[in-house]
Scaffold this motif. Sequence first.
Motif: not given
Length: 798
Positions: A680-704
């Motif tokens: 209705k207002s065309k405004q963002i109500v909330w926005q947040k980052p999705l996902g962690t580095v639990m199962d990935t990371g630098v060089f694709g290695i899971a950081m856990h």
Amino acid sequence: MSIQNKPTGFSKYFIWLVALILLASGAFLFINGIRLIMVGGSWYFALMGIAMLFSSITLFMFKPIGAVVYGIAYALTIIWALIEVGLQFWPLFSRLAVFGGFAMLVAFAYPALILAKRREKSSGGYKLGGIIAVCLVIALGLMFTEHNTIYNSIQVQKNTLAAKDAPTDWQQYANTTKGTRFSGADQITKENINQLEVAWTYRTGYFPQSNGSGAEDQNTPLQINDTVYLCTANNVVIAIDADAGTEKWTYDPKTSVPNWQRCRGLAYHADSSNQKPSEPIELTPNATLTSACSSRIIMNTLDARLVAIDAQTGQLCDTFGDNGIVDLKKNMGDIPPGYYTITSAPLVADDVIVVGGRVADNFSVGEPGGVIRAFDVHTGQLVWAWDPGNPSITDVPPPGETYTRGTVNVWTTMAYDPDLDLIYAPTGNATPDFFGGLRTKYDDEYNSSIVALDRKTGQIRWSFRTAHHDLWDYDLPAQPLLYDIPDGNGGVQKAIIQTTKSGEIFMLDRATGTPLAKVEERPVPQGDVKGEYYAPTQPFSVEMPSIGNETLTEADMWGATPFDQLLCRIDFVGSEYQGLFTPPGMSKTLQYPGSLGGMNWGSVAVDPQTNIMYVNDMRIGLTNWMIPRADIPANASGIEMGIVPQTGTPFGAMRLRFMSPVGVPCQKPPYGTMTAIDLKSKQIVWQKPLGTVMDTGVFGIAMHMPIPIGMPTIGGPMTTKSGLVFFAATQDFYLRAFDSATGEEIWKARLPVGSQGTPMTYISPKTGKQYIVISAGGARQSPERGDYVIAYALPDKH
């Protein structure tokens, strides 16, 4: 004259170690800092490299001045970082954490240097090192909290829902043909969701291996009556008991294609008087449809077949097409293996099945065409065709001809409005994507467009283009959302909302195609590739939020360390880039968002009680440039990244993800978010980052580690009447639930592998129990693969 004494024992070796670290780091910063200066970038890194080299040399000589110089350099680094990025956590962390660790080591070495120099003890260095250590621990702790969040106070008024707007089964890919991904099921609530447990797990036996074939499990199951229906990445259809999770039947079409294997969903049709596809079938518990193929599952296959299967038995419907199968390759001309595959769910619109098709982007001109066809849901007979390259072809081509080759195509699932009797087709580009000098007027007229087609005839009612002469692979990947927005005067605006890879969201009147949210034509950068032409302006949806498409600067470059950040800065400053719609050129060009998006095929969900739409995104750039024909290697394919041949044009193209050498996107986090938008207002109500580095990371290695940095997402959200938003398609192995009003994560379940699917939910007609179901075959960038379909439910009351 004072005599310099040398530290002994552990102190000597510790100082040498610190000096060696500073030497290697300083040399790297100085050499690459000079490279950055030469392409017009910041002088900071070269200057910091000089300071570190001086500190290293003097520390090797056991002179305290080396520690003092490094301390001054680090203090100036803090000032520089604050000036460049302010108080943004992740950019500051990238600039200060590693150098802060070096500062701590230098501080701990300082007392030994003073003792050797002056023969007097000093504990100041230990105290300063301890303070720095505490600051680093605090910074490390802050890594585990959310940053880059948006919360706006917007007054939300709840609407009363009609039964047809709140189905409690899941009969179509998005639950309805309007792309809502909303369920009226409300047994699972914010208050009891922590009691959810695994109700059943089904193993399909098919492990999609992304080993060059592009096999991915991206399925959203259907649920009709007492059965759940799903398809594997190789098009095996499986029927499962909705309460027990046990197999009822399977159908294997035995598809075989060389690449891009996936089946995102199925469609369903049941014979019923005055039945509309978007309305649930009213059946009492345990009731069944007994006539042969009176209820049927519809699937289009990777090798271009349209299949109708009896929903009760798993047998082909022999009155449909040729014994249950329609050959979609007819009248298409030559189709090399893998050049025409259909991966998205078909659309059942009243009594027709509407299908498009995915073509193999960027291999050559003159690939199979993007014709959209409608087939009778009972007989499989062709009802109409829309050939984007030849409007005069409305069914089969004239004898000896084919549907127009190389036209724009629709590879995602379409939407259907039963009231307006319109089908909405989001189009892509005429291949190849990155050189358009040979495209026709029809290619440019309908590329990257929403095309509204009359369901009965296939004739165009209206079309709206979201990118002119698209050279970025900004095809429309998402099923549109058809939604009635209250106008505040007792009426509604019949809207269509289309998300795009470019990060723009368009809101149009779905009867006319007229923008309901203002669209402006703005000048965009022009290119200079020989034989190419460029649109002078592009449409920007200025009254809807833009997501993840801001114009980057050098200060936005990021890395897990300052070292890969420096390499990203060199890459960025050395690339041609003028913001969104910078066209590919003959030298390295940055495209942001890249060809993955932005928003991709996962589409959106909406809560009709609050008029809030939920959309996830990814933020990965692309570097690309044209390569003259003579320089294209014979084995170029570019199914994912690398050189694409674009045969038939003067140029091939290089495509590379805009990533640091350690496999992290070069721009600052987040790399994926969930955004709630009030329609209705065309405004963002909330926005947040999705996902962690639990199962990935630098060089694709899971950081856990559950660091909520916000990772690229692919797949879609689902929302329920009880105020929950479910999502699974992150890079970590979780199904999550969020409070739809605030975005607070209130529940998550660990999955055996990641998921690229969209969750669905239903209430069993037998037991009255609500289930949440997710297909988990593996996250996009993870090597771990599985064959799981998992249902969650509240425990039985005893």
